[in-house]
Design a protein around this motif. Sequence first.
Motif, PDB file in Angstrom:
ATOM      1  N   VAL A  29       0.834  -1.212   0.000  1.00 36.68           N
ATOM      2  CA  VAL A  29       0.000   0.000   0.000  1.00 36.68           C
ATOM      3  C   VAL A  29       0.864   1.256   0.000  1.00 36.68           C
ATOM      4  CG1 VAL A  29      -1.658   1.348   1.334  1.00 36.68           C
ATOM      5  CG2 VAL A  29      -1.979  -1.124   1.075  1.00 36.68           C
ATOM      6  N   LEU A  30       1.891   1.285   0.833  1.00 41.07           N
ATOM      7  CA  LEU A  30       2.770   2.453   0.862  1.00 41.07           C
ATOM      8  C   LEU A  30       3.470   2.649  -0.481  1.00 41.07           C
ATOM      9  CD1 LEU A  30       4.410   2.155   4.413  1.00 41.07           C
ATOM     10  CD2 LEU A  30       2.604   3.732   3.665  1.00 41.07           C
ATOM     11  N   GLY A  31       3.919   1.546  -1.089  1.00 43.38           N
ATOM     12  CA  GLY A  31       4.552   1.640  -2.401  1.00 43.38           C
ATOM     13  C   GLY A  31       3.605   2.145  -3.458  1.00 43.38           C
ATOM     14  N   ALA A  32       2.344   1.673  -3.415  1.00 44.07           N
ATOM     15  CA  ALA A  32       1.357   2.125  -4.390  1.00 44.07           C
ATOM     16  C   ALA A  32       1.035   3.601  -4.218  1.00 44.07           C
ATOM     17  CB  ALA A  32       0.084   1.284  -4.267  1.00 44.07           C
ATOM     18  N   GLY A  42      12.219   4.907  -8.664  1.00 40.87           N
ATOM     19  CA  GLY A  42      12.458   3.733  -7.841  1.00 40.87           C
ATOM     20  C   GLY A  42      11.266   3.340  -6.983  1.00 40.87           C
ATOM     21  N   THR A  43      10.253   4.198  -6.932  1.00 41.88           N
ATOM     22  CA  THR A  43       9.103   3.957  -6.071  1.00 41.88           C
ATOM     23  C   THR A  43       8.367   2.662  -6.373  1.00 41.88           C
ATOM     24  OG1 THR A  43       8.808   6.337  -5.769  1.00 41.88           O
ATOM     25  CG2 THR A  43       6.930   4.930  -5.257  1.00 41.88           C
ATOM     26  N   TYR A  48       6.421  -3.588  -5.530  1.00 41.88           N
ATOM     27  CA  TYR A  48       6.775  -4.940  -5.975  1.00 41.88           C
ATOM     28  C   TYR A  48       7.330  -5.772  -4.816  1.00 41.88           C
ATOM     29  CZ  TYR A  48       6.377  -2.812 -10.604  1.00 41.88           C
ATOM     30  OH  TYR A  48       5.923  -2.160 -11.716  1.00 41.88           O
ATOM     31  N   LEU A  49       8.096  -5.140  -3.937  1.00 44.56           N
ATOM     32  CA  LEU A  49       8.606  -5.831  -2.757  1.00 44.56           C
ATOM     33  C   LEU A  49       7.447  -6.306  -1.884  1.00 44.56           C
ATOM     34  CD1 LEU A  49      10.880  -6.718  -0.844  1.00 44.56           C
ATOM     35  CD2 LEU A  49      10.849  -4.390   0.110  1.00 44.56           C
ATOM     36  N   LEU A  55       3.304 -12.916  -1.548  1.00 41.29           N
ATOM     37  CA  LEU A  55       3.412 -14.239  -2.179  1.00 41.29           C
ATOM     38  C   LEU A  55       4.175 -15.208  -1.283  1.00 41.29           C
ATOM     39  CD1 LEU A  55       4.076 -13.325  -5.925  1.00 41.29           C
ATOM     40  CD2 LEU A  55       1.994 -14.302  -4.946  1.00 41.29           C
ATOM     41  N   PHE A  56       5.251 -14.707  -0.667  1.00 39.41           N
ATOM     42  CA  PHE A  56       6.021 -15.532   0.268  1.00 39.41           C
ATOM     43  C   PHE A  56       5.137 -15.998   1.417  1.00 39.41           C
ATOM     44  CE2 PHE A  56       8.594 -15.545   4.217  1.00 39.41           C
ATOM     45  CZ  PHE A  56       9.382 -16.660   3.936  1.00 39.41           C
TER      46      PHE A  56
END
Length: 290
Positions: A29-32, A42-43, A48-49, A55-56
């Motif tokens: 959410v923060l990345g989005a 780089g955002t 993606y992380l 997924l992990f």
Amino acid sequence: MSELSKDQYYVPHLAKWPIVGSIGLTTTVLGAINMLNSENPGTPWVMYLGFAIILFMMFGWFGDVIKESENNLYNTQVDTSFRMGMVWFIFSEVMFFAGFFGALFYARTFSVPWLGGEGTGLATNEVLYPGYEGVWPTNGPGDLNGHYDIIDPYHLPLVNTLLLLTSSITITIAHHALRANNRAQTIIWLIATVILGAIFLYYQAEEYIEAYQQLNLKLSSGIYGSTFFMLTGFHGMHVTLGTIMIAIITIRVIKGHFRPESHFGFEAVAWYWHFVDVVWLGLFIFVYIL
């Protein structure tokens, strides 16, 4: 390990997966948010992380539950708890999409007509946005992101509708095959369902590319663009998760998991997939056609 008796209830050990999932969701959410509000190249990798962490978590948590199930640690009481949990989870998903559909309906039924002068009685629209016509779809007063065209509902959206409807049939056939203890047929129809889900996602990606590059329809294209991409985007995320889960179920069937009389893991995924299909029918009607 022997199966639990009816009066015993399996209490799992302390699990690390809930906190891992929370970290993954927060990071996503923060990345989005940063990606949508920043020009920093780089955002997107932060988002993606977050996806990678989720997924992990999914594979790790699924693995633990599968091991517990195959070791016969679950009895009928646990099965009932799983079913109740899945029902409430799907209900929460219904309310999640109800919020976005509600925003769409409110904008179309009340906000846009009001801005166009309908029902105000005081000609407020002439003061706020003179000359604005409250016609749907709209880019909002002032053409926020320039002119755009809408997606043709009878092209890729119709194809995707047929794909998902067909996938509901294939997973239902797979379920009946499993109940009949026909493992080969179960595997075939599950693989067909995974393929249909993957094709759906491919065409949705094609649709987004067409919207951005050819139609100038973007997330920033006013209320129509934001509701369109929020609804279809979140649905696409659900299809992605559903396809992954069906793929895992397929692998489990190939490995000999599930019995005709006990296969709630399969049923839960089938319930989820049918829910995803029903949501898409609502999207196809209220977002693309009407």
